[in-house]
Write a protein that holds these residues in place. Sequence first.
Motif, PDB file in Angstrom:
ATOM      1  N   GLY A 108       0.794  -1.227   0.000  1.00  0.00           N
ATOM      2  CA  GLY A 108       0.000   0.000   0.000  1.00  0.00           C
ATOM      3  C   GLY A 108       0.822   1.271   0.000  1.00  0.00           C
ATOM      4  O   GLY A 108       0.330   2.321  -0.399  1.00  0.00           O
ATOM      5  N   LYS A 133       2.366   1.383  -4.163  1.00  0.00           N
ATOM      6  CA  LYS A 133       1.345   0.611  -4.891  1.00  0.00           C
ATOM      7  C   LYS A 133       1.779   0.272  -6.310  1.00  0.00           C
ATOM      8  O   LYS A 133       1.361  -0.736  -6.870  1.00  0.00           O
ATOM      9  CB  LYS A 133       0.033   1.400  -4.944  1.00  0.00           C
ATOM     10  CG  LYS A 133      -0.676   1.480  -3.594  1.00  0.00           C
ATOM     11  CD  LYS A 133      -1.950   2.279  -3.692  1.00  0.00           C
ATOM     12  CE  LYS A 133      -2.564   2.553  -2.338  1.00  0.00           C
ATOM     13  NZ  LYS A 133      -3.350   1.441  -1.809  1.00  0.00           N
ATOM     14  N   GLY A 160       2.165  -2.986  -4.517  1.00  0.00           N
ATOM     15  CA  GLY A 160       0.727  -3.140  -4.759  1.00  0.00           C
ATOM     16  C   GLY A 160      -0.021  -2.562  -3.566  1.00  0.00           C
ATOM     17  O   GLY A 160       0.605  -1.944  -2.696  1.00  0.00           O
ATOM     18  N   THR A 161      -1.298  -2.715  -3.516  1.00  0.00           N
ATOM     19  CA  THR A 161      -2.138  -3.571  -4.332  1.00  0.00           C
ATOM     20  C   THR A 161      -2.260  -3.024  -5.752  1.00  0.00           C
ATOM     21  O   THR A 161      -2.550  -1.838  -5.952  1.00  0.00           O
ATOM     22  CB  THR A 161      -3.546  -3.685  -3.716  1.00  0.00           C
ATOM     23  OG1 THR A 161      -3.452  -4.338  -2.458  1.00  0.00           O
ATOM     24  CG2 THR A 161      -4.525  -4.429  -4.604  1.00  0.00           C
ATOM     25  N   ASN A 208      -7.547   5.188   6.369  1.00  0.00           N
ATOM     26  CA  ASN A 208      -7.498   5.411   4.914  1.00  0.00           C
ATOM     27  C   ASN A 208      -8.664   4.750   4.223  1.00  0.00           C
ATOM     28  O   ASN A 208      -9.179   3.725   4.666  1.00  0.00           O
ATOM     29  CB  ASN A 208      -6.149   4.941   4.349  1.00  0.00           C
ATOM     30  CG  ASN A 208      -6.199   3.503   3.849  1.00  0.00           C
ATOM     31  OD1 ASN A 208      -6.610   3.240   2.710  1.00  0.00           O
ATOM     32  ND2 ASN A 208      -5.817   2.567   4.706  1.00  0.00           N
ATOM     33  N   PHE A 228      -7.752   1.238  -3.629  1.00  0.00           N
ATOM     34  CA  PHE A 228      -6.896   0.627  -4.664  1.00  0.00           C
ATOM     35  C   PHE A 228      -6.599   1.588  -5.827  1.00  0.00           C
ATOM     36  O   PHE A 228      -6.706   1.219  -7.003  1.00  0.00           O
ATOM     37  CB  PHE A 228      -7.538  -0.648  -5.249  1.00  0.00           C
ATOM     38  CG  PHE A 228      -7.569  -1.835  -4.325  1.00  0.00           C
ATOM     39  CD1 PHE A 228      -6.835  -1.874  -3.154  1.00  0.00           C
ATOM     40  CD2 PHE A 228      -8.339  -2.956  -4.649  1.00  0.00           C
ATOM     41  CE1 PHE A 228      -6.873  -2.986  -2.312  1.00  0.00           C
ATOM     42  CE2 PHE A 228      -8.372  -4.064  -3.823  1.00  0.00           C
ATOM     43  CZ  PHE A 228      -7.651  -4.081  -2.657  1.00  0.00           C
ATOM     44  N   ASN A 271      -5.003 -10.232  -2.085  1.00  0.00           N
ATOM     45  CA  ASN A 271      -5.571  -9.331  -1.073  1.00  0.00           C
ATOM     46  C   ASN A 271      -7.098  -9.354  -1.171  1.00  0.00           C
ATOM     47  O   ASN A 271      -7.663  -8.827  -2.119  1.00  0.00           O
ATOM     48  CB  ASN A 271      -5.033  -7.910  -1.297  1.00  0.00           C
ATOM     49  CG  ASN A 271      -5.634  -6.922  -0.308  1.00  0.00           C
ATOM     50  OD1 ASN A 271      -6.239  -7.316   0.686  1.00  0.00           O
ATOM     51  ND2 ASN A 271      -5.470  -5.644  -0.587  1.00  0.00           N
ATOM     52  N   ASN A 325      -4.856  -6.905   7.641  1.00  0.00           N
ATOM     53  CA  ASN A 325      -5.119  -5.630   6.993  1.00  0.00           C
ATOM     54  C   ASN A 325      -5.638  -4.632   8.052  1.00  0.00           C
ATOM     55  O   ASN A 325      -5.582  -4.912   9.252  1.00  0.00           O
ATOM     56  CB  ASN A 325      -6.151  -5.838   5.877  1.00  0.00           C
ATOM     57  CG  ASN A 325      -5.865  -4.962   4.678  1.00  0.00           C
ATOM     58  OD1 ASN A 325      -5.713  -3.740   4.837  1.00  0.00           O
ATOM     59  ND2 ASN A 325      -5.790  -5.534   3.495  1.00  0.00           N
ATOM     60  N   LEU A 380      -4.382  -0.842  16.488  1.00  0.00           N
ATOM     61  CA  LEU A 380      -4.589  -2.171  15.895  1.00  0.00           C
ATOM     62  C   LEU A 380      -3.671  -3.234  16.510  1.00  0.00           C
ATOM     63  O   LEU A 380      -3.885  -4.439  16.329  1.00  0.00           O
ATOM     64  CB  LEU A 380      -4.339  -2.050  14.375  1.00  0.00           C
ATOM     65  CG  LEU A 380      -4.458  -3.254  13.454  1.00  0.00           C
ATOM     66  CD1 LEU A 380      -5.834  -3.914  13.582  1.00  0.00           C
ATOM     67  CD2 LEU A 380      -4.227  -2.834  11.998  1.00  0.00           C
ATOM     68  N   TYR A 397       3.888  -0.621   8.348  1.00  0.00           N
ATOM     69  CA  TYR A 397       3.378   0.457   7.494  1.00  0.00           C
ATOM     70  C   TYR A 397       3.248   1.726   8.335  1.00  0.00           C
ATOM     71  O   TYR A 397       4.117   2.607   8.308  1.00  0.00           O
ATOM     72  CB  TYR A 397       2.036   0.075   6.833  1.00  0.00           C
ATOM     73  CG  TYR A 397       1.606   1.050   5.751  1.00  0.00           C
ATOM     74  CD1 TYR A 397       1.639   2.421   5.940  1.00  0.00           C
ATOM     75  CD2 TYR A 397       1.188   0.600   4.510  1.00  0.00           C
ATOM     76  CE1 TYR A 397       1.271   3.312   4.945  1.00  0.00           C
ATOM     77  CE2 TYR A 397       0.811   1.488   3.502  1.00  0.00           C
ATOM     78  CZ  TYR A 397       0.854   2.845   3.741  1.00  0.00           C
ATOM     79  OH  TYR A 397       0.489   3.719   2.759  1.00  0.00           O
ATOM     80  N   THR A 398       2.203   1.801   9.165  1.00  0.00           N
ATOM     81  CA  THR A 398       1.923   3.046   9.881  1.00  0.00           C
ATOM     82  C   THR A 398       3.050   3.419  10.849  1.00  0.00           C
ATOM     83  O   THR A 398       3.438   4.593  10.936  1.00  0.00           O
ATOM     84  CB  THR A 398       0.575   2.933  10.618  1.00  0.00           C
ATOM     85  OG1 THR A 398      -0.414   2.576   9.642  1.00  0.00           O
ATOM     86  CG2 THR A 398       0.178   4.229  11.284  1.00  0.00           C
ATOM     87  N   GLY A 399       3.606   2.444  11.540  1.00  0.00           N
ATOM     88  CA  GLY A 399       4.723   2.713  12.461  1.00  0.00           C
ATOM     89  C   GLY A 399       5.890   3.325  11.703  1.00  0.00           C
ATOM     90  O   GLY A 399       6.567   4.243  12.197  1.00  0.00           O
TER      91      GLY A 399
HETATM   92  C1  LIG Z   1      -2.641   4.453   3.435  1.00  0.00           C
HETATM   93  C2  LIG Z   1      -2.679   2.971   3.475  1.00  0.00           C
HETATM   94  C3  LIG Z   1      -2.842   2.254   2.285  1.00  0.00           C
HETATM   95  C4  LIG Z   1      -2.879   0.852   2.298  1.00  0.00           C
HETATM   96  N1  LIG Z   1      -3.010   0.185   1.116  1.00  0.00           N
HETATM   97  C5  LIG Z   1      -2.988  -1.183   1.116  1.00  0.00           C
HETATM   98  C6  LIG Z   1      -3.061  -1.898  -0.096  1.00  0.00           C
HETATM   99  O1  LIG Z   1      -3.110  -1.322  -1.193  1.00  0.00           O
HETATM  100  N2  LIG Z   1      -3.060  -3.257  -0.030  1.00  0.00           N
HETATM  101  C7  LIG Z   1      -2.973  -3.948   1.145  1.00  0.00           C
HETATM  102  O2  LIG Z   1      -2.950  -5.179   1.145  1.00  0.00           O
HETATM  103  N3  LIG Z   1      -2.886  -3.272   2.326  1.00  0.00           N
HETATM  104  C8  LIG Z   1      -2.891  -1.930   2.323  1.00  0.00           C
HETATM  105  N4  LIG Z   1      -2.787  -1.254   3.515  1.00  0.00           N
HETATM  106  C9  LIG Z   1      -2.737  -2.030   4.772  1.00  0.00           C
HETATM  107  C10 LIG Z   1      -1.307  -2.240   5.278  1.00  0.00           C
HETATM  108  O3  LIG Z   1      -0.542  -2.990   4.377  1.00  0.00           O
HETATM  109  C11 LIG Z   1      -1.326  -2.949   6.652  1.00  0.00           C
HETATM  110  O4  LIG Z   1      -1.859  -4.252   6.475  1.00  0.00           O
HETATM  111  C12 LIG Z   1      -2.162  -2.229   7.692  1.00  0.00           C
HETATM  112  O5  LIG Z   1      -2.013  -0.829   7.580  1.00  0.00           O
HETATM  113  C13 LIG Z   1      -1.815  -2.640   9.115  1.00  0.00           C
HETATM  114  O6  LIG Z   1      -0.459  -2.384   9.399  1.00  0.00           O
HETATM  115  P1  LIG Z   1       0.062  -1.058  10.174  1.00  0.00           P
HETATM  116  O7  LIG Z   1      -0.780  -0.916  11.412  1.00  0.00           O
HETATM  117  O8  LIG Z   1       1.510  -1.309  10.438  1.00  0.00           O
HETATM  118  O9  LIG Z   1      -0.162   0.067   9.243  1.00  0.00           O
HETATM  119  C14 LIG Z   1      -2.766   0.134   3.524  1.00  0.00           C
HETATM  120  C15 LIG Z   1      -2.595   0.864   4.710  1.00  0.00           C
HETATM  121  C16 LIG Z   1      -2.546   2.262   4.709  1.00  0.00           C
HETATM  122  C17 LIG Z   1      -2.363   2.995   6.001  1.00  0.00           C
END
Ligand SMILES: Cc1cc2nc3c(=O)[nH]c(=O)nc-3n(C[C@H](O)[C@H](O)[C@H](O)COP(=O)(O)O)c2cc1C
Length: 344
Positions: free
Chosen positions: A62, A65, A84-85, A110, A114, A171, A245, A270, A317-319
């Motif tokens: 994400g 992408k 991706g996705t 968010n 996609f 996904n 996710n 989360l 991701y977020t961290g």
């Molecule tokens: C802005 C944003 C976009 C994301 N886009 C995708 C995505 O395109 N495909 C996917 O499988 N997960 C996507 N995710 C989910 C992350 O890959 C991850 O599974 C989720 O944010 C939990 O992890 P985190 O708490 O470390 O962020 C996205 C997350 C965020 C914050």
Amino acid sequence: MYSLARKLLFTLSGETAHQLALEGLDAAARLHLVKPFVDQPVHAPVEVMGLTFPNAVGLAAGLDKNADHLAGLGQLGFGFIEVGTVTPRPQPGNPKPRLFRLPEQEAIINRMGFNNKGVEHLIEQVRQRRFDGVLGINLGKNLTTSVEKAVDDYLLGLEAVYPWADYVTVNISSPNTPGLRSLQYGEALMALLQPLKEAQARLADQHQRYVPLVVKVAPDMDEDELNSVAQTLRHLKLDGVIATNTTLDKSAVAGLRHGEEAGGLSGRPLTEKACLLTKQLAQALEGDLPIIGVGGISSAEDAVERIKAGASLIQLYTGFIYQGPKLVQDCAEALAFVRGPQGQ
Ligand SMILES: Cc1cc2nc3c(=O)[nH]c(=O)nc-3n(C[C@H](O)[C@H](O)[C@H](O)COP(=O)(O)O)c2cc1C
């Protein structure tokens, strides 16, 4: 360095900041200015799904992408990166604004939907292969493809990316594509994954290379649902599962600015939920499939907890958005220590 950049970037809207940061990173990488500012990547190889990961810490799907930023992201110490996705055809995603920071909780909501440039563009990027670690490619379906025909999009995606991926993620757990999560359950899951496993066998034969197929699941499942998903994954011999996710449960951020925005919540709120789900999943899978743990990992301790809960690898991701490359390094070092010299 990152905290200074973050201060500036956080004055901008979420999406603009992400875009600027990634473009800045690419420019710095081109000028060879990244490596001097980040520590040497942690070398602590782990064998999972028949692949050797240079370390156990990955970038979750994400953030990149379209695989446009592998050159820069590839220098930040990740053992693996999931791009991706991507969907078969390009699509714009939801209207902006669609990404909201909740800094009090180190969280993000968010509803990107996609947005991506399509699989052909992504392949053009990954065929240049500017990353030495393991590369995952995460597949989705186009918004205009009905849920009943979703399998066609995933098959198209798998066929296209197979020669370029080290592993491929299906996904079916993003909350921002209507109906997508319904594919996680019962007959629908079986009907989706069986043809994909058959295609994988055919492609492995054709390319003389086996590319593992993993499924990414949502955290919003009760134990019965989770057990049923686990049984299907075991039955069909999927190669791995990514948990989790984003969550639709926003009770932890109620009352905060942006806390009521529609979309999926990620980051610190989360952590517990994703860790518990990992534990339950590990029990249900009985070691048949490895788990890639993701969701709210914001410290080295969280990373260690996730491995103890049953994950073999983790993703950030977020961290990473809030803390930058230091978190990658901290987690990779902590996991190398926990696993010992043999990577066990
Ligand atoms: C802005 C944003 C976009 C994301 N886009 C995708 C995505 O395109 N495909 C996917 O499988 N997960 C996507 N995710 C989910 C992350 O890959 C991850 O599974 C989720 O944010 C939990 O992890 P985190 O708490 O470390 O962020 C996205 C997350 C965020 C914050």
